[in-house]
Design an enzyme around this catalytic site. Structure first.
Site, mmCIF file in Angstrom:
data_model
loop_
_atom_site.group_PDB
_atom_site.id
_atom_site.type_symbol
_atom_site.label_atom_id
_atom_site.label_comp_id
_atom_site.label_asym_id
_atom_site.label_seq_id
_atom_site.Cartn_x
_atom_site.Cartn_y
_atom_site.Cartn_z
ATOM 1 N N ASN A 5 43.252 39.985 44.817
ATOM 2 C CA ASN A 5 41.712 40.434 44.737
ATOM 3 C C ASN A 5 42.081 40.926 43.309
ATOM 4 O O ASN A 5 42.807 42.037 43.014
ATOM 5 C CB ASN A 5 41.778 41.906 45.646
ATOM 6 C CG ASN A 5 40.533 42.676 45.465
ATOM 7 O OD1 ASN A 5 40.067 42.568 44.346
ATOM 8 N ND2 ASN A 5 40.123 43.495 46.400
ATOM 9 N N CYS A 43 34.291 46.152 42.388
ATOM 10 C CA CYS A 43 34.499 44.893 42.827
ATOM 11 C C CYS A 43 33.154 43.938 42.889
ATOM 12 O O CYS A 43 33.152 42.735 42.714
ATOM 13 C CB CYS A 43 34.871 44.750 44.305
ATOM 14 S SG CYS A 43 36.508 45.485 44.553
ATOM 15 N N HIS A 59 33.190 38.021 46.608
ATOM 16 C CA HIS A 59 33.989 38.725 45.822
ATOM 17 C C HIS A 59 35.473 38.267 46.952
ATOM 18 O O HIS A 59 35.587 38.315 48.000
ATOM 19 C CB HIS A 59 33.784 40.299 46.063
ATOM 20 C CG HIS A 59 34.974 41.108 45.829
ATOM 21 N ND1 HIS A 59 35.810 40.650 44.865
ATOM 22 C CD2 HIS A 59 35.702 42.197 46.767
ATOM 23 C CE1 HIS A 59 37.071 41.813 44.704
ATOM 24 N NE2 HIS A 59 36.868 42.259 45.892
#
Length: 316
Positions: free
Chosen positions: A272, A113, A242
């Site tokens: 995500n 990530c 993020h």
């Protein structure tokens, strides 16, 4: 020493949209359950004929067009991804081939990530060291391929996409670096809190542990990123964290003290997307004209390996 700057951005998402109601027909969940816990309403899902390198190439081509550069002018391609199936050819090599590049250096970077911010720093370092002049930096992940679609706690989070940035040498920074110093690190003892393991690989996480770590430990680190860049949090034009969970993004942004900044909330529409989330969210903000050119923007990635990396850049 020559610095670097981001001159253009691009992003790509698959056409297929998976809503919370769609997921409710697959697992025991609901739109209310998902939005109240993670803030996500939709996510884009790539089909079997839409591999990671294709998404990456679309985003890269868009960024190059915005920069006014031909693919042959790029001398390095860096791709941040954790969903590559094959070990070789790498995603970066496949992107270079798809875009018809000349003979760029190619390298994949897997920091999950926080992959894009690690990779952006790597591009900046390569330019400062004189090893490159024009770098195509891409974050791309196809999280649908590693999702456990029977696990309602994780499958609701994930989406697919790619974001790209063109980074070029900036010989005259005039005291305002285009890409500020990176601050990066990890928490090795918590590395298993977010993982992609097994055969076939599957995404899993310890959600509460990650939430507590992110909301308590990351804000002071992010403030140090601003300090290294010589930018006060209240002077930031945008904050792009993020895009993991809206319940993480909003409190972290508030604790940083970025009271005047636009806060990226692309997670609501995209879920995500791992390494793609930061460049994709930033590209959309710029495309919509929500951040002025030259404004300082905090980029801060965190997640898998319990790793983190951040820097302040000047908005292209």
């Amino acid at each position: 020493m020559t610095g670097s700057r981001v001159v253009a951005l691009g992003h790509y998402q698959p056409a297929k949209v998976l809503t919370n109601d769609d997921l409710a027909a697959m697992v025991d969940t609901s739109d209310e359950w998902i939005t109240s816990r993670v803030g996500i309403r939709t996510r884009h899902i790539g089909g079997p004929d839409e591999p990671v390198d294709e998404m990456a190439a679309h985003a890269g081509a868009k960024a190059l067009a915005a920069a006014g550069l031909r693919p042959a002018e790029v001398d390095m391609v860096l791709v941040a991804t954790s969903t590559a199936i094959d070990r070789s050819p790498s995603m970066s090599a496949r992107v270079a081939a798809r875009l018809g590049m000349g003979s760029p250096a190619v390298m994949d970077i897997n920091v999950v990530c926080s992959g894009f911010t690690h990779t952006l720093a790597t591009a900046d370092h390569a330019i400062r060291a004189g090893a490159a002049e024009r770098v195509l930096v891409i974050g791309a992940d196809k999280m649908a391929d590693i999702a456990d679609w029977t696990d309602r706690s994780t499958c609701v989070l994930l989406g697919d996409g790619a974001g790209a940035a063109v980074v070029v040498a900036d010989p005259d920074e005039s005291g305002r670096p285009g890409i500020g110093p990176v601050l990066w690190g990890s928490v090795p003892e918590m590395g298993k809190a977010v993982r992609i393991e097994g055969t076939p690989p599957r995404f899993a996480q310890e959600g509460q542990s990650v939430y507590r770590w992110a909301t308590t430990q990351l804000p002071p680190i992010a403030r140090k990123v601003c300090e290294k860049a010589g930018v006060a949090p209240e002077d930031l034009g945008a904050v792009v964290l993020h895009q993991a969970n809206l319940r993480i993004i909003e409190p972290v942004a508030r604790k940083i003290g970025a009271v005047n900044a636009v806060i990226a909330r692309d997670v609501v529409d995209s879920g995500n997307t791992s390494a793609a989330s930061i460049p994709m969210a930033l590209s959309k903000l710029v495309e919509r004209g929500e951040v002025h050119s030259g404004a300082p923007v905090l980029l801060f990635g965190f997640g898998g390996n319990l790793s983190y990396a951040g820097q302040v850049i000047r908005c292209p």
